[in-house]
Write an enzyme that holds these catalytic residues in place. Structure first.
Site, PDB file in Angstrom:
ATOM      1  N   GLY A 171       0.813  -1.200   0.000  1.00  0.00           N
ATOM      2  CA  GLY A 171       0.000   0.000   0.000  1.00  0.00           C
ATOM      3  C   GLY A 171       0.854   1.261   0.000  1.00  0.00           C
ATOM      4  O   GLY A 171       0.579   2.223  -0.724  1.00  0.00           O
ATOM      5  N   SER A 172       1.919   1.246   0.791  1.00  0.00           N
ATOM      6  CA  SER A 172       2.824   2.392   0.846  1.00  0.00           C
ATOM      7  C   SER A 172       3.516   2.607  -0.487  1.00  0.00           C
ATOM      8  O   SER A 172       3.701   3.752  -0.934  1.00  0.00           O
ATOM      9  CB  SER A 172       3.876   2.175   1.949  1.00  0.00           C
ATOM     10  OG  SER A 172       3.266   2.020   3.211  1.00  0.00           O
TER      11      SER A 172
ATOM     12  N   ASP B 172       5.167 -10.370   6.813  1.00  0.00           N
ATOM     13  CA  ASP B 172       4.403 -11.431   6.151  1.00  0.00           C
ATOM     14  C   ASP B 172       5.182 -12.105   5.027  1.00  0.00           C
ATOM     15  O   ASP B 172       4.824 -13.193   4.587  1.00  0.00           O
ATOM     16  CB  ASP B 172       3.102 -10.879   5.575  1.00  0.00           C
ATOM     17  CG  ASP B 172       2.103 -10.490   6.649  1.00  0.00           C
ATOM     18  OD1 ASP B 172       2.345 -10.819   7.825  1.00  0.00           O
ATOM     19  OD2 ASP B 172       1.094  -9.846   6.315  1.00  0.00           O
TER      20      ASP B 172
ATOM     21  N   ARG C 262      -2.187 -12.277   6.750  1.00  0.00           N
ATOM     22  CA  ARG C 262      -3.569 -12.124   6.270  1.00  0.00           C
ATOM     23  C   ARG C 262      -3.777 -12.770   4.908  1.00  0.00           C
ATOM     24  O   ARG C 262      -4.778 -13.420   4.656  1.00  0.00           O
ATOM     25  CB  ARG C 262      -3.937 -10.648   6.200  1.00  0.00           C
ATOM     26  CG  ARG C 262      -4.253 -10.017   7.541  1.00  0.00           C
ATOM     27  CD  ARG C 262      -4.667  -8.568   7.360  1.00  0.00           C
ATOM     28  NE  ARG C 262      -3.591  -7.797   6.724  1.00  0.00           N
ATOM     29  CZ  ARG C 262      -3.761  -6.594   6.173  1.00  0.00           C
ATOM     30  NH1 ARG C 262      -4.953  -6.041   6.165  1.00  0.00           N
ATOM     31  NH2 ARG C 262      -2.737  -5.946   5.638  1.00  0.00           N
TER      32      ARG C 262
ATOM     33  N   GLN D  11       5.344 -10.722  17.185  1.00  0.00           N
ATOM     34  CA  GLN D  11       6.087 -11.107  15.981  1.00  0.00           C
ATOM     35  C   GLN D  11       6.757  -9.916  15.315  1.00  0.00           C
ATOM     36  O   GLN D  11       7.731 -10.073  14.578  1.00  0.00           O
ATOM     37  CB  GLN D  11       5.133 -11.765  14.978  1.00  0.00           C
ATOM     38  CG  GLN D  11       4.537 -13.061  15.465  1.00  0.00           C
ATOM     39  CD  GLN D  11       3.278 -13.444  14.709  1.00  0.00           C
ATOM     40  OE1 GLN D  11       3.345 -14.082  13.667  1.00  0.00           O
ATOM     41  NE2 GLN D  11       2.126 -13.050  15.224  1.00  0.00           N
TER      42      GLN D  11
ATOM     43  N   ASN E 138      32.144 -22.431   3.793  1.00  0.00           N
ATOM     44  CA  ASN E 138      33.281 -22.424   2.872  1.00  0.00           C
ATOM     45  C   ASN E 138      33.242 -23.570   1.869  1.00  0.00           C
ATOM     46  O   ASN E 138      34.288 -23.988   1.350  1.00  0.00           O
ATOM     47  CB  ASN E 138      34.584 -22.518   3.672  1.00  0.00           C
ATOM     48  CG  ASN E 138      34.681 -23.814   4.484  1.00  0.00           C
ATOM     49  OD1 ASN E 138      33.673 -24.460   4.753  1.00  0.00           O
ATOM     50  ND2 ASN E 138      35.885 -24.194   4.860  1.00  0.00           N
TER      51      ASN E 138
ATOM     52  N   GLN F 232      30.044 -20.506  18.746  1.00  0.00           N
ATOM     53  CA  GLN F 232      29.505 -20.336  17.402  1.00  0.00           C
ATOM     54  C   GLN F 232      28.982 -21.662  16.841  1.00  0.00           C
ATOM     55  O   GLN F 232      28.158 -21.664  15.919  1.00  0.00           O
ATOM     56  CB  GLN F 232      30.578 -19.770  16.468  1.00  0.00           C
ATOM     57  CG  GLN F 232      30.977 -18.353  16.809  1.00  0.00           C
ATOM     58  CD  GLN F 232      32.268 -17.933  16.126  1.00  0.00           C
ATOM     59  OE1 GLN F 232      32.260 -17.470  14.999  1.00  0.00           O
ATOM     60  NE2 GLN F 232      33.373 -18.092  16.828  1.00  0.00           N
ATOM     61  N   GLN F 233      29.483 -22.777  17.363  1.00  0.00           N
ATOM     62  CA  GLN F 233      29.032 -24.092  16.902  1.00  0.00           C
ATOM     63  C   GLN F 233      27.893 -24.643  17.739  1.00  0.00           C
ATOM     64  O   GLN F 233      27.337 -25.689  17.407  1.00  0.00           O
ATOM     65  CB  GLN F 233      30.204 -25.081  16.932  1.00  0.00           C
ATOM     66  CG  GLN F 233      31.293 -24.751  15.928  1.00  0.00           C
ATOM     67  CD  GLN F 233      32.431 -25.750  15.989  1.00  0.00           C
ATOM     68  OE1 GLN F 233      33.069 -25.929  17.031  1.00  0.00           O
ATOM     69  NE2 GLN F 233      32.693 -26.424  14.889  1.00  0.00           N
TER      70      GLN F 233
ATOM     71  N   ARG G  67      40.958 -23.638   1.489  1.00  0.00           N
ATOM     72  CA  ARG G  67      39.741 -24.308   1.959  1.00  0.00           C
ATOM     73  C   ARG G  67      38.525 -23.384   1.881  1.00  0.00           C
ATOM     74  O   ARG G  67      37.790 -23.188   2.849  1.00  0.00           O
ATOM     75  CB  ARG G  67      39.926 -24.816   3.393  1.00  0.00           C
ATOM     76  CG  ARG G  67      40.965 -25.896   3.502  1.00  0.00           C
ATOM     77  CD  ARG G  67      41.250 -26.303   4.927  1.00  0.00           C
ATOM     78  NE  ARG G  67      40.069 -26.779   5.620  1.00  0.00           N
ATOM     79  CZ  ARG G  67      40.090 -27.562   6.683  1.00  0.00           C
ATOM     80  NH1 ARG G  67      41.232 -27.995   7.158  1.00  0.00           N
ATOM     81  NH2 ARG G  67      38.973 -27.928   7.268  1.00  0.00           N
TER      82      ARG G  67
END
Length: 743
Positions: free
Chosen positions: A115-116, A161, A205, A295, A528, A658-659, A720
């Site tokens: 809409g915007s 959405d 919606r 949300q 990687n 991180q793992q 690697r």
């Protein structure tokens, strides 16, 4: 007029957010402001959406570099949003045009919904007529109008959405999915405690993406979405599905419902109605949870930070370089690249989907959503309504083995592989502890119920080892594969997993047991691996890094401090670059570019001058293998040595967290999609009686396979990492938002 922003009279760009708010809007606003300044343009923030443009005054304010400092990780929109009814009138647009013209603004970046964007394009088309009317009424000077004859625009879609046709993800959708999965994971534990059913209503919606993706990533039982209204008697099917789960020992049942779900007669299906059906027909205690605006809230995910930043950067490029007569564009992410779509075509295609649903043309509605959406529907159907819960006695035997470093999402991949494999008629075998376990014959058959509860858990229930099999191991591995009559092999893991699969592929002539189809599935936080833009686990690791960076920066909020943060990734800069972009780093050090002492010296001088001028916080992110000589500790000491007491320096090595942790929604969905395609490839090979080997990857939003024999053509074995790294194209984006001109 020229598009050169370096002239005395700079180009002026307005930026606004409109419609419903979405996490990541602030990241886009920040990127627009800083990119424009770095390109020599001036930027004006328009507050409260189009209404600020109409009101003028303080509703339109010039923004400088520091005006957007600290907003990257904030939810909502700091410049406000508003659904302006007045802008829908020509009189309102006339006021807006006058206020823009008086400030010399003839370029707009609008972040909002369809809409915007529709209103934006109307404004653009009317611009010459509005200006002519302002001149005729004496409100503005004709000379001023002559300098701004055309309005140049760019649209970014902010919508949780994820309903824009033609792109993969809109601003805010990934974060909203995070919020939903947090709720599902929490609900699962309480539901299991009481053997209770839950109905979870989420937003959407006209688009069922959030509901569908959450149902797959959360391991839910049933889903109702607008694009595919259930047929008459769906209540019986739903109850049969829930009843079957209970009969197999499942303690929790979750039905996910999009707020716009209807039946095929167009009648809305409410969450209370679904609850009533379950209680009446199954006699189960059932609860309803409507997530609502939670949300929309909260800290944006790593994706919604880096992707929104990239989009903001591209939007500025669009309004600075587009021809005044060019068709207006909406800019979005497709795969891991930016696309420019004609604005009104995108809006019309998006608005057409609800029309197709109302007319009962569900096939066309699904097609309009794109192949990835259709793939998710098919996958969920197979997981919730399998052809069988057990494989036939004559079914082929496919083994699953993990190898390499741990990556969040491995359990989700194994679970999906087992359940999809069983549904497709295969006996699925789990290899314990990687290729070392295969050498010892630690192989067991996994049934449907054996992988219950693996959906959102970190770690790897099958275990894994990093080591690549040595040549002397191959004989024992081949014997174990013969003993267990393995017909196909799915290898899930990182660099060492791919090396092992490639080794087995090349040794087929020597070992008949290896003359079977092998498919490698990428699971590595380093991201990687060849043939894929993303690996399972990389998004989770990135979110862990960004959360750590947020906390590190917060710890220095009350002082003047410089942080040097080290990420994993070995010789691949994905984690460092994307963490730095999403975390707001001023400097990022990568192995791909190297680290030179001269550059460090320049950074020291810049940093010292910057703190003297009032800077309070500085962040550098370093890839762990950026340089063998210039370590994280060295860089920290170098910066501190030149501080003269104006600031202190701290180093932080994020390390193995991180793992760990639970996989993000993105990694859960990617794992499911990838193993589904891997099973499809194995099926093709087994039916053809061939022994070709492949590796799976995400390319341009699609899951594809590549021949194993070509793997070494696409990677640098010494470093690697892939020879082509798509994320390196974001280096200019980092510089645009991190390096203030003339600072």
């Amino acid at each position: 007029m020229t598009n050169d922003p370096s002239l005395e009279s700079p180009i002026r760009i307005g930026v606004l957010t409109s419609g419903g708010d979405a996490q990541g809007m602030n990241a886009a606003v920040r990127a627009v402001v800083r990119t424009a300044i770095s390109r020599g343009a001036e930027v004006y923030a328009i507050f409260e959406g189009y209404q600020g443009m109409i009101d003028g005054g303080e509703g339109i304010r010039r923004f400088e570099w520091d005006d957007v400092a600290g907003i990257l990780g904030r939810g909502g929109t700091v410049i406000g949003t508003f659904r302006s009814k007045e802008f829908r009138t020509r009189e309102g647009r006339l006021k807006a045009a006058r206020n823009l013209l008086e400030r010399g603004i003839d370029r707009l970046v609008v972040i909002g919904g369809d809409g915007s964007l529709t209103g934006l394009d109307t404004f653009r088309q009317e611009w010459p007529g509005l200006l002519a009317e302002l001149v005729a009424s004496g409100q503005v000077d004709a000379g001023l109008v002559a300098a701004h004859e055309r309005l140049i625009i760019a649209g970014l879609v902010g919508s949780i959405d994820n309903d824009l046709v033609g792109v993969d993800s809109t601003i805010g959708a990934d974060t909203a999915l995070h919020r939903i999965l947090e709720a599902i994971d929490a609900i699962s534990s309480t539901a299991a405690s009481h053997q209770r059913s839950f109905v979870l209503e989420v937003m959407g919606r006209h688009c069922g993406y959030l509901a569908l993706a959450a149902a797959i990533a959360g391991g839910c039982d049933y889903v109702l979405i607008p694009e595919l209204p259930p047929t008459e008697g769906w209540e019986d099917e739903m109850c049969a599905t829930l009843r079957a789960g209970r009969a197999r020992g499942r303690r929790d049942s979750i039905v996910v419902l999009a707020e716009g779900a209807t039946d095929q007669q167009g009648n809305r299906i409410s969450s209370d109605y679904v609850r009533g059906v379950i209680e009446e027909r199954l006699g189960e205690d059932t609860r309803v949870t409507i997530l609502g605006h939670v949300q929309r809230g909260g800290t944006p995910s790593a994706y919604d930070r880096w992707a929104s930043t990239w989009l903001g950067y591209e939007a500025v490029d669009e309004v600075l370089t587009a021809s005044p007569d060019a068709e207006a564009k909406v800019i979005g992410i497709l795969g891991n690249g930016v696309v420019r779509i004609p604005l009104m075509r995108a809006v019309k295609d998006t608005q057409r989907v609800p029309e197709l649903i109302r007319s009962g043309d569900y096939s066309a509605a699904m097609q309009a959503r794109g192949p990835s959406f259709t793939e998710l529907v098919t996958t969920f159907s197979e997981l919730s309504h399998p052809a069988s819960f057990t494989a036939p006695a004559e079914g082929k035997r496919i083994a699953i083995v993990h190898a390499g470093g741990l990556a969040p999402g491995m359990n989700n991949a194994a679970r999906a592989a087992v359940r999809l494999g069983v549904s497709r008629g295969y006996h699925m075998l789990g290899v314990m502890n990687g290729f070392a376990g295969l050498r010892k014959g630690n192989v067991t058959e996994l049934g449907w119920d054996d992988v219950e509860g693996w959906t959102g858990t970190g770690g790897a229930e099958l275990g894994l080892r990093r080591a690549v099999p040595a040549m002397e191991d191959l004989y024992k591995i081949s014997r174990a594969m013969e003993d267990h009559a393995i017909d196909g092999l799915m290898v899930i893991g990182g660099w060492n997993a791919y090396q092992a699969a490639y080794l087995m592929h090349t040794e087929r002539d020597r070992y008949p047991a290896f003359q079977i189809p092998i498919v490698a599935v990428p699971a590595s936080i380093d991201n990687n691996l060849p043939g894929t833009e993303l690996s399972i686990g990389s998004d989770t690791a990135l979110n862990v890094n960004v959360s750590a960076i947020d906390m590190v920066k917060m710890s220095g909020a009350a002082t003047t401090r410089c942080f040097v943060v080290e990420t994993m990734g070995r010789y691949c800069g994905f984690l460092a670059l994307m963490s730095g972009l999403a975390g707001g780093a001023e400097r990022i050090y990568l192995n791909e570019e190297g680290v030179a002492l001269g550059d460090l010296a320049a950074d020291v001088e810049w940093l010292r001058g910057s703190f003297e001028k009032g800077r309070r916080l500085f962040l550098a992110v370093r890839n762990e293998k950026a340089s063998e000589s210039y370590t994280t500790e060295f860089i920290g000491q170098l910066l501190e040595g030149a501080s003269n007491g104006d600031y202190d320096v701290r180093t932080s090595i994020i390390g193995h967290i991180q793992q760990g942790g639970e996989p993000t929604p993105s990694d859960r969905l990617l794992a499911t999609r990838m193993v589904s395609r891997a099973l499809g490839q194995l099926d093709e090979e087994l039916r053809a009686g061939s022994d070709n080997s492949w590796y799976v990857g995400l390319q341009q939003a699609q899951i594809v396979t590549s021949p194993m024999g070509h793997m070494l053509d696409h990677v640098s074995t010494r470093r690697r990492r892939p020879k082509q790294q798509w994320w390196m194209q974001l280096r200019p984006v980092v510089r645009a938002v991190a390096e203030e001109p003339g600072a």
